[in-house]
Scaffold this motif. Sequence first.
Motif, PDB file in Angstrom:
ATOM      1  N   SER A 182      13.362  39.937   8.784  1.00 56.48           N
ATOM      2  CA  SER A 182      12.244  39.533   9.646  1.00 56.48           C
ATOM      3  C   SER A 182      11.501  40.754  10.179  1.00 56.48           C
ATOM      4  O   SER A 182      12.116  41.728  10.612  1.00 56.48           O
ATOM      5  CB  SER A 182      12.742  38.716  10.834  1.00 56.48           C
ATOM      6  N   THR A 242       9.876  42.679  12.907  1.00 54.42           N
ATOM      7  CA  THR A 242       9.832  42.710  14.372  1.00 54.42           C
ATOM      8  C   THR A 242       9.312  44.068  14.822  1.00 54.42           C
ATOM      9  O   THR A 242       9.374  45.045  14.062  1.00 54.42           O
ATOM     10  CB  THR A 242      11.230  42.501  15.002  1.00 54.42           C
ATOM     11  N   ASP A 243       8.832  44.129  16.068  1.00 57.40           N
ATOM     12  CA  ASP A 243       8.272  45.383  16.581  1.00 57.40           C
ATOM     13  C   ASP A 243       9.336  46.477  16.661  1.00 57.40           C
ATOM     14  O   ASP A 243       9.076  47.642  16.366  1.00 57.40           O
ATOM     15  CB  ASP A 243       7.643  45.153  17.960  1.00 57.40           C
ATOM     16  N   THR A 291      19.982  36.941  15.885  1.00 61.43           N
ATOM     17  CA  THR A 291      18.793  36.528  16.626  1.00 61.43           C
ATOM     18  C   THR A 291      18.848  35.029  16.905  1.00 61.43           C
ATOM     19  O   THR A 291      18.511  34.576  18.002  1.00 61.43           O
ATOM     20  CB  THR A 291      17.523  36.854  15.814  1.00 61.43           C
ATOM     21  N   GLU A 300      10.047  33.275  11.828  1.00 61.29           N
ATOM     22  CA  GLU A 300      10.597  34.509  11.269  1.00 61.29           C
ATOM     23  C   GLU A 300       9.742  34.889  10.073  1.00 61.29           C
ATOM     24  O   GLU A 300       9.665  34.164   9.092  1.00 61.29           O
ATOM     25  CB  GLU A 300      12.044  34.290  10.810  1.00 61.29           C
ATOM     26  N   ASN A 320      19.025  43.524  17.640  1.00 56.10           N
ATOM     27  CA  ASN A 320      17.745  43.587  18.348  1.00 56.10           C
ATOM     28  C   ASN A 320      17.075  44.945  18.284  1.00 56.10           C
ATOM     29  O   ASN A 320      15.862  45.040  18.154  1.00 56.10           O
ATOM     30  CB  ASN A 320      17.948  43.232  19.829  1.00 56.10           C
TER      31      ASN A 320
END
Lengths: 278, 220
Positions: free
Chosen positions: A107, A109-110, A156, A221, B183
């Motif tokens: 995925s 993501t930043d 996640t 996602e 994360n």
Amino acid sequence: MNPRRIAAAAMAAGVAAGLAACGSDDGSSDSGSGGGSSIKIGIKFDQPGLGLKEGSEYTGMDVDVAKYVAKKLGYSDDKIQWVQAPSAQRETLISTGQVKLVVATYSITDERKEKVGFAGPYFIAGQDLLVRSDDTSITGPDSLKGKKLCSVTGSTSAQNVKKKVPGVNLQEFGTYSECVAALASKGVDALTTDNTILAGYAAQDQYKGKLKVVGQPFSEERYGIGLKKGDTDLCTKVTDAVKSMISDGSWQKFVDDNLGPAGFKPGAGNPPTPDACS
Amino acid sequence: MGDILSNYDILGAFWMTIKLSVLGTVGALVLGTVLAVMRVSPVTTLRAIGTSYVNVFRNTPLTLLMVASILGMTYILGMSLSDDQQTNIFRWAVIVLSVYHAAFICEAVRSGFNTVPVGQAEAARSIGLSFGQSLTQVILPQAVRGSIAPVGSTIIALIKNSTVASVIGVSDAAGMMATIVENETGTFGVFLIFAVGFVILTLPLGMAFTAMSRRLAVRR
């Protein structure tokens, strides 16, 4: 405790033994200089329908996408070296140059964009629920009260569902295979993660007709192809390959071939328009 | 690295590791000592049971035992220890840690028995003590004092092995690390935080056990 239940428990232990055995890789594909003639691509080895290693065969949507992109970059199928890319190691594999591309349910993501570059998205997945086919009581995240839910430790999806449904009765395992086994043995009522992964399990021969995807995605996602940060040239080439894959019908074929058997239909936003490379 | 420390409850995760380790150690010490006594007892059946236990659990991967406790014991055999899944997995994790490490504690204590000169046992029997009396009054106290160093090593191994409990979803240090890696991506800093955390837990313990084994050694 009758003998059949004990036998079933022994089988579950067997499943666990199998899982423990597939954790390591001898890393033989990492040796050698590689050179310009072959390309190393990181995929999942244990995700049915997406990236699965069976003997020396690799199958799944991510594998098909990777083969297509590699062909557009000038590498035929036999020039691809597949490397196992577990979720936690994907950034490291890319930044240390052990693989050129990662196509592994990755995925965009930043946080990840700070470490690696992305081409794509080539697919929009969403977090969904997998339940037993005869279960009509679970229709979405709102109907999870009092139900036992399963996901992977730290993923996640697990974090997301804890936020979405406070106080949810969540069992976490190391991999999704254990969750699917628990779902089939009625230990848990639902398994939650990306709908693509769920569809891959529902399409497996031993679960065909026994499990179904609920079909109410509650997250987005955006699967991208991971590559070295700042390699705009490669990113542009891969993005062009993804665009032509979507426009020439290959994309639809890959989705139908790998996830179709479970009756899975891609959700809203598919096929996606890849982002521009920066 | 600073915002990782402030955004995640790392201390809470290590507290869970400590709870697992302490309860697991208590269970392993009790069960391991009983097993060691069984292995040196004059009863053949007890010796056979003790030997089989050690051979079975010492040679089974801990990950397999953990997963089997939930997939097999809880879900298929229905042996749930609590209706709340988090409580259930915590209790099973403590049991599995105890059961697994008891095999190693047993061998450590048994090695302690071997430090007790055979004359001690003969002297105890000759002044009329029963097997139970000579065991609890003469042999075991000396054996325990002689086995402090190997038992300490086993407890340190137990603390680190408690991370395996994250495969069944106990939210301990390893589970927290999996969350942070997911994360924030896996950086050197993340691994360093958790490595340092475990060193803080185990290093003083190792020093304490070394000091204790010296102070409590039976002078012969």
